[in-house]
Design a protein around this motif. Structure first.
Motif, PDB file in Angstrom:
ATOM      1  N   ILE A 158      62.333 -22.504  81.503  1.00 13.61           N
ATOM      2  CA  ILE A 158      63.199 -23.321  80.669  1.00 13.61           C
ATOM      3  C   ILE A 158      62.283 -23.495  79.191  1.00 13.61           C
ATOM      4  CG2 ILE A 158      64.034 -25.598  79.836  1.00 13.61           C
ATOM      5  CD1 ILE A 158      64.763 -26.094  82.902  1.00 13.61           C
ATOM      6  N   MET A 167      63.794 -22.054  75.873  1.00 15.46           N
ATOM      7  CA  MET A 167      64.008 -22.740  74.740  1.00 15.46           C
ATOM      8  C   MET A 167      63.392 -21.994  73.451  1.00 15.46           C
ATOM      9  SD  MET A 167      65.904 -25.391  74.903  1.00 15.46           S
ATOM     10  CE  MET A 167      65.060 -26.891  74.155  1.00 15.46           C
ATOM     11  N   TRP A 221      68.226 -31.072  69.874  1.00 19.90           N
ATOM     12  CA  TRP A 221      69.597 -30.917  70.189  1.00 19.90           C
ATOM     13  C   TRP A 221      69.754 -30.708  71.621  1.00 19.90           C
ATOM     14  CZ3 TRP A 221      73.834 -27.880  71.617  1.00 19.90           C
ATOM     15  CH2 TRP A 221      74.809 -28.481  72.036  1.00 19.90           C
ATOM     16  N   GLU A 222      69.268 -29.436  71.944  1.00 15.83           N
ATOM     17  CA  GLU A 222      69.173 -28.706  73.044  1.00 15.83           C
ATOM     18  C   GLU A 222      68.418 -29.389  73.976  1.00 15.83           C
ATOM     19  OE1 GLU A 222      70.918 -26.370  74.378  1.00 15.83           O
ATOM     20  OE2 GLU A 222      71.323 -24.942  72.811  1.00 15.83           O
ATOM     21  N   LYS A 225      70.019 -32.405  75.466  1.00 13.76           N
ATOM     22  CA  LYS A 225      71.084 -31.900  76.470  1.00 13.76           C
ATOM     23  C   LYS A 225      70.459 -31.507  77.882  1.00 13.76           C
ATOM     24  CE  LYS A 225      75.272 -32.161  74.913  1.00 13.76           C
ATOM     25  NZ  LYS A 225      76.554 -31.786  75.349  1.00 13.76           N
ATOM     26  N   LEU A 226      69.279 -31.250  77.733  1.00 13.60           N
ATOM     27  CA  LEU A 226      68.577 -31.056  79.019  1.00 13.60           C
ATOM     28  C   LEU A 226      68.451 -32.275  80.156  1.00 13.60           C
ATOM     29  CD1 LEU A 226      65.658 -28.401  78.128  1.00 13.60           C
ATOM     30  CD2 LEU A 226      67.590 -28.140  79.650  1.00 13.60           C
ATOM     31  N   LYS A 267      69.263 -33.782  82.394  1.00 21.67           N
ATOM     32  CA  LYS A 267      70.096 -33.904  83.449  1.00 21.67           C
ATOM     33  C   LYS A 267      69.179 -34.156  84.699  1.00 21.67           C
ATOM     34  CE  LYS A 267      73.676 -30.810  81.491  1.00 21.67           C
ATOM     35  NZ  LYS A 267      74.736 -31.722  80.960  1.00 21.67           N
ATOM     36  N   ILE A 325      69.010 -33.195  87.491  1.00 20.61           N
ATOM     37  CA  ILE A 325      68.675 -32.047  88.393  1.00 20.61           C
ATOM     38  C   ILE A 325      67.436 -31.321  87.591  1.00 20.61           C
ATOM     39  CG2 ILE A 325      70.305 -30.128  87.398  1.00 20.61           C
ATOM     40  CD1 ILE A 325      70.601 -29.209  90.361  1.00 20.61           C
ATOM     41  N   ILE A 326      67.297 -31.305  86.284  1.00 24.10           N
ATOM     42  CA  ILE A 326      66.226 -30.685  85.688  1.00 24.10           C
ATOM     43  C   ILE A 326      64.940 -31.491  85.503  1.00 24.10           C
ATOM     44  CG2 ILE A 326      65.911 -29.515  83.500  1.00 24.10           C
ATOM     45  CD1 ILE A 326      68.590 -28.709  83.341  1.00 24.10           C
ATOM     46  N   SER A 366      75.292 -25.598  75.787  1.00 27.42           N
ATOM     47  CA  SER A 366      73.888 -25.951  75.865  1.00 27.42           C
ATOM     48  C   SER A 366      73.282 -25.290  76.912  1.00 27.42           C
ATOM     49  CB  SER A 366      73.886 -27.407  75.909  1.00 27.42           C
ATOM     50  OG  SER A 366      74.198 -28.023  77.100  1.00 27.42           O
ATOM     51  N   VAL A 367      71.937 -25.312  76.427  1.00 31.34           N
ATOM     52  CA  VAL A 367      71.065 -24.717  77.383  1.00 31.34           C
ATOM     53  C   VAL A 367      71.149 -25.459  78.817  1.00 31.34           C
ATOM     54  CG1 VAL A 367      68.475 -24.305  78.042  1.00 31.34           C
ATOM     55  CG2 VAL A 367      69.314 -23.745  75.822  1.00 31.34           C
ATOM     56  N   GLY A 368      71.105 -26.980  78.605  1.00 31.18           N
ATOM     57  CA  GLY A 368      71.044 -27.828  79.539  1.00 31.18           C
ATOM     58  C   GLY A 368      72.230 -27.556  80.509  1.00 31.18           C
ATOM     59  N   GLN A 406      71.651 -24.192  82.451  1.00 31.60           N
ATOM     60  CA  GLN A 406      70.541 -24.351  83.622  1.00 31.60           C
ATOM     61  C   GLN A 406      70.904 -24.984  84.816  1.00 31.60           C
ATOM     62  OE1 GLN A 406      67.501 -23.290  83.876  1.00 31.60           O
ATOM     63  NE2 GLN A 406      67.602 -22.081  82.167  1.00 31.60           N
TER      64      GLN A 406
END
Lengths: 876, 111
Positions: free
Chosen positions: A29, A33, A55-56, A59-60, A62, A64-65, B42-44, B47
């Protein structure tokens, strides 16, 4: 073109990325990025590329990440599940303990909440006016050669002119009180709560206008603005606007508006309002707007925003001083001060203050009580939980053995505490909801409750805070148990554990003993006040108010003779402004003091007839009261009380006879000295009073002393006689001792509330004690078993167990006594008449505490002692 | 696993992985899909879809090469499993049949 290598990935976002992302995903990841950032730098500006990165990153987020923040051990072993199951099992297994805990907490939280609601209400007075922060009452301190006092109302000129003279004062309004008989159609009503106001009243204060137009409210001097309750009382469902009513039998008034009833947390309470112009015209006060001295009306000023209040106060004083030359010549002065509107209810304690003022002292007392109660509940909880933890020792030991970390155990127990507090709070909310109506009925007013976000937030924080506070020490202690020792059964007879538990017991007892001493003191003080010699026979007096209606005045003699025909009636007196309850008016008079100075003194005054002393059961200490045998009394006689003599320095009462009062041609001689009687409540010492004979038939009240053992018969007779002699005048009567009760109502309320909450805390303390005794004796179960086998008697064993507790109680007594003594001294100093704290109070409370502990401990002891040693010794 | 457990977005990502063959790694998948959909992603989201499908058994992955662009960090190349291929084919068939059953003239597109 930009060289991307010079613009690496933004630092802090990268750090955040590395902290948050699961380690196994991190390389990929982070690389993705970085690659995207690199590509972006080719197209966008550096700042934009940075923003996109952030911003990205956002949005990460989550699940699960992101890394999991629970202890991996916890999740992997299913430890959480296990903890949860054991917690629930615990709650159920130790039902008694849990119930006691929740009960104690609930009581504590309920008390706390109710007291806080009341305190909030008291502190919120007058905050609902939009301009409240700019409204000040201008009150004054009057100084003359013989006395000084502060009073709330000021001269009429202030309210009429100050806003025209000073630019910082935007507006002003005067408020006076009146009572009258109002006739609506065929119905007669007595109204005691009439406000007389300037038209600017609604411009300064925010009372909601339900009907009528604001601009027209006071244009007519015969306007009457009524409240919604009055509108319903007088007119039912009909439109009140434009209706006519008659005041005092002669004057027509027209209803021009209806206001919503003033809320309970408003210092201004009224049933209806009339125009100040009316008062000016009808009471012959046309020049009052130029009268700067005296204390006539409560005057409120609206100052402009950001006004310098201190300098304004100074300027006003300087200005008014120039207008008060008449007073200055007589060595009298007024010093004016501005009181912020919102501070008046709790802090103002001036003469002629509005009657519904509260007391900051009471508020602080109750705040203290609230926190003591809560603290007790917490200590309770801590004690009970810790003591009970011994029972759970095995469970905890095993948990540790299978790999639970200490931190996990701490969290678990904290969680349990918070859970219990939540439960208790939920039940408390229900209790408060149920109890509030009774509370309000008792207080006599409603406490409006609005649920807003802030309150909910405070409650949530409070609950969590409480749970943590209460649960912190048990959590730590419990998690410190050493598993080996636990399983072997060697757990804490340790000195440390005992010390902590004993200190908690001492703390609980100390708080309880302080409260008991306080209860005893408050109770005795209240009784003392009740029994105080008022200097008159209030229990036998009925008072009838007829407000100066001429026909009644003319029928005086007839009425008196008829009333005296009744054997139960012993004396009848007519007077004006002389009722010794609810306040008197005052006036100035010239007096020569004992050291020869001529001073202008301001005294309370009243007008009475010859039967006054007899009717009220008062006593003369020198000379005589007014008498028909001395017609010169009417123009030349005056009676003063003992306090007056003291204030003038006239020596003993005999010396006072013959002294002169007043300025020629209105000079009167003292013909008698009356024994001090209480007309102001027992917070203040008795003030000087002078009594004058009623002149010009100006009677307003009638007092009857009678044998009240058959009240209904008497009242029937009174009504019948009255109706015969004064047919068109309704009978407005009251019993004097009820009036006095009302005067002291606030105090009595205080006492009852205080007693209630203190008793509640004692109950909570008992609960805690019971739990502690249980735990303690449980610990010693085997010891007791062995002793029994060795031949100890039951009585001896009980003695043994109780003794430890008694020592603790004694220690608590020693600590509690000075604290209680100090606190109560402070409170008692607020009374002009007070008792002294006697050693018996402390002894009595100690005795109560001892008996409570003995009872609870013995019960546990007996239970344990009665157990079969064979059973208890088996578990080894 | 139920066929309906494969979400719409996940299916798109899965198909993109198949399309890209050896180039199927995060950034490239994102770029390809953005182009086809004409939407920003988005990357998120990419992924999380990839990781989820990996857990469900639709994808396998292994490390690829490192580049300078990526500051020396390696890519992860994703490959659809045979199970995934099977499911994709089945879904395609079901959809085709559903489309064929639609008789409203306006919706009857020529493929």
């Amino acid at each position: 073109m930009k060289n991307p290598e010079e613009f690496p990935v933004p630092k802090w976002p990268l750090k955040l990325l590395r902290y948050l992302v699961k380690p196994e995903y991190l390389e990929e990841i982070e690389g993705d990025m970085e690659e995207i950032h690199f590509n972006n730098l080719l197209i966008y500006s550096r700042n934009k590329a940075k923003r996109i990165y952030v911003w990205e990153l956002a949005k990460l987020f989550k699940p699960i990440i992101l890394k999991s923040f629970n202890n991996p051990q916890l999740i992997q072993n299913g430890m959480v599940n296990f903890f949860f199951r054991t917690s629930v099992r615990n709650l159920w297994k130790y039902k008694l303990n849990s119930a006691l805990n929740i009960l104690g907490l609930t009581m504590g939280v309920t008390c706390f909440m109710m007291i806080m609601i009341w305190i909030n209400h008291e502190r919120s007075f007058d905050g609902f006016h939009e301009k409240a922060d700019r409204i000040y009452r201008i009150s004054n301190t009057f100084t003359s050669e013989s006395e000084q006092f502060s009073q709330a109302p000021s001269g009429p000129a202030l309210g009429a002119q100050l806003h025209k003279i000073f630019s910082q004062v935007e507006n002003a309004v005067r408020l006076g009180g009146n009572s009258a008989q109002i006739k609506v159609g065929d119905d007669n009503y007595f109204e005691n709560n009439i406000g007389i106001v300037d038209p600017s009243f609604l411009d300064i204060f925010d009372f909601r206008l339900i009907a009528g137009s604001k601009a027209d409210l006071f244009t007519d001097i015969h306007s009457l603005v009524i409240t919604k309750s009055i509108a319903e009382k007088y007119f039912g469902n009909n439109n009140p606007i434009g209706q006519l009513v008659t005041m005092d039998g002669q004057i027509p008034l027209k209803v021009t508006g209806v206001l919503a009833d003033p809320v309970s947390n408003s210092q201004l309470q009224f049933d209806m309002l009339m125009s100040m112009e009316f008062a000016k015209v009808n009471f012959n006060l046309k020049e009052m707007d130029d009268d700067w001295g005296g204390g006539w009306f409560h005057t409120y000023l609206l100052v402009e925003k950001d006004a310098d209040v201190e300098s304004l106060e100074k300027e006003i004083n300087e200005f008014i001083a120039t207008k008060l030359t008449w007073f200055a010549e007589r060595n009298m002065s007024y010093a004016y001060f501005l009181q912020p509107l919102k501070s008046i209810h709790l802090e103002s304690d001036l003469r002629y203050d509005l009657s519904n003022n509260g007391s900051a002292r009471n508020v602080s007392i109750f705040t203290t009580v609230a926190f003591i109660v809560l603290l007790l509940a917490c200590i309770n909880y801590t004690n009970l939980t810790t003591a009970n933890a011994i029972k759970r020792a095995k469970e905890i030991g095993i948990k540790k053995v299978i790999g639970a970390l200490r931190s996990q155990l701490i969290w678990q127990h904290l969680g349990e505490s918070i859970l219990m507090v939540c439960l208790a709070t939920a039940i408390s909310i229900g209790c408060v909801y149920l109890l509030m109506p009774h509370f309000e009925a008792f207080l006599g007013y409603e406490i409006p409750f609005s649920l807003d976000f802030i309150i909910v937030l405070q409650v949530v924080i409070g609950v969590i805070g409480l749970g943590v506070f209460a649960g912190l020490s048990p959590a730590f202690i419990i998690s410190a148990f050493q598993p080996l020792k636990v399983i072997k059964g060697q757990l804490t007879r340790g000195k440390k554990g005992a010390f902590l538990r004993n200190s908690l017991v001492i703390a609980q007892f100390t708080a309880t003993i302080v409260l008991i001493i306080a209860i005893i003191t408050v109770n005795k003080q209240m009784n003392f006040i009740q029994q105080q010699e008022l200097g008159m026979k209030a229990n036998e007096v009925i008072r009838v108010s007829f407000r100066g209606i001429q026909s009644v005045r003319d029928n005086r003699k007839v009425l008196k003779d008829r009333l005296l025909e009744n054997g139960a009636i012993k004396a009848v007196s007519f007077q004006n402004n002389a009722y010794p309850v609810g306040g008197l008016s005052n006036g100035m008079v010239m007096v020569e003091t004992g050291d020869g100075k001529k001073v202008s003194s301001s005294l309370y005054h009243m007008w009475a007839d010859a039967d006054y002393v007899n009717t009220f059961g008062m006593e003369m200490v020198a000379g005589r009261f007014f008498s028909m045998e001395f017609p010169s009394d009417t123009t030349h006689g005056v009676v003063v009380n003992e306090a007056a003599i003291a204030s003038f320095g006239w020596g003993n009462p005999e010396n006072a006879i013959g002294k002169e009062m007043g300025t020629p041609p209105n000079v009167r001689k003292v013909i008698g000295v009356i024994k001090d009687f209480n007309f102001e409540g027992l917070h203040k010492p008795i003030e000087p009073v002078r009594i004058l004979p009623v002149a010009n038939n100006q009677y307003g009240t009638l007092a009857i002393r009678a044998d009240l053992s058959k009240p209904f018969e008497l009242l029937a007779f009174l009504e019948h006689t009255w109706a015969e002699i004064n047919p068109n005048v309704p009978l407005d009567y009251s019993f004097m001792n009820e009036d006095i009760q009302n005067q002291y109502e606030a105090e009595f309320n205080f006492r009852t509330i205080f007693l209630f909450f203190s008793s509640l805390s004692i109950v909570i303390a008992c609960l805690g004690l019971f739990g502690l005794a249980t735990a303690s004796t449980n610990q010693r179960v085997r010891e007791i078993g062995i002793r029994k086998i060795m031949g100890a008697s039951a009585a001896g064993l009980i003695q043994l167990i109780s003794r430890d507790f008694l020592v603790l109680v004694l220690i608590s007594l020693v600590i509690a006594s000075p604290i209680a003594w100090f606190g109560m001294e402070q409170w008692l100093n607020g009374f002009a008449y007070r008792i002294n704290i006697h050693w018996t109070f402390i002894a009595l409370s100690g005795l109560i505490a001892l008996s409570i502990s003995l009872l609870t401990v013995s019960y546990q002891a007996i239970k344990t002692v009665a157990s079969n040693p064979a059973r208890t010794l088996r578990h080894e | 696993m139920k066929k309906t457990k494969l979400g719409e977005f996940e299916e798109l990502v899965l198909l993109t992985v198949v399309v890209l063959k050896e180039d199927a790694y995060g950034v490239e998948i994102k770029r390809e899909l953005e182009e086809r959909l004409n939407e920003k992603l988005s990357v998120g989201s990419i992924q999380s879809a990839l990781k989820r499908m990996e857990q469900k058994g639709f994808l396998t992955s292994k490390f690829g090469e490192a580049t300078k662009k990526r500051g020396g960090k390696r890519k992860r190349i994703y490959t659809a499993t045979s199970y995934a291929h099977k499911i994709l084919q089945e879904m395609k068939d079901i959809r085709s049949k559903l489309w064929a059953s639609i008789t409203i003239p306006a919706l009857n597109f020529k493929t």
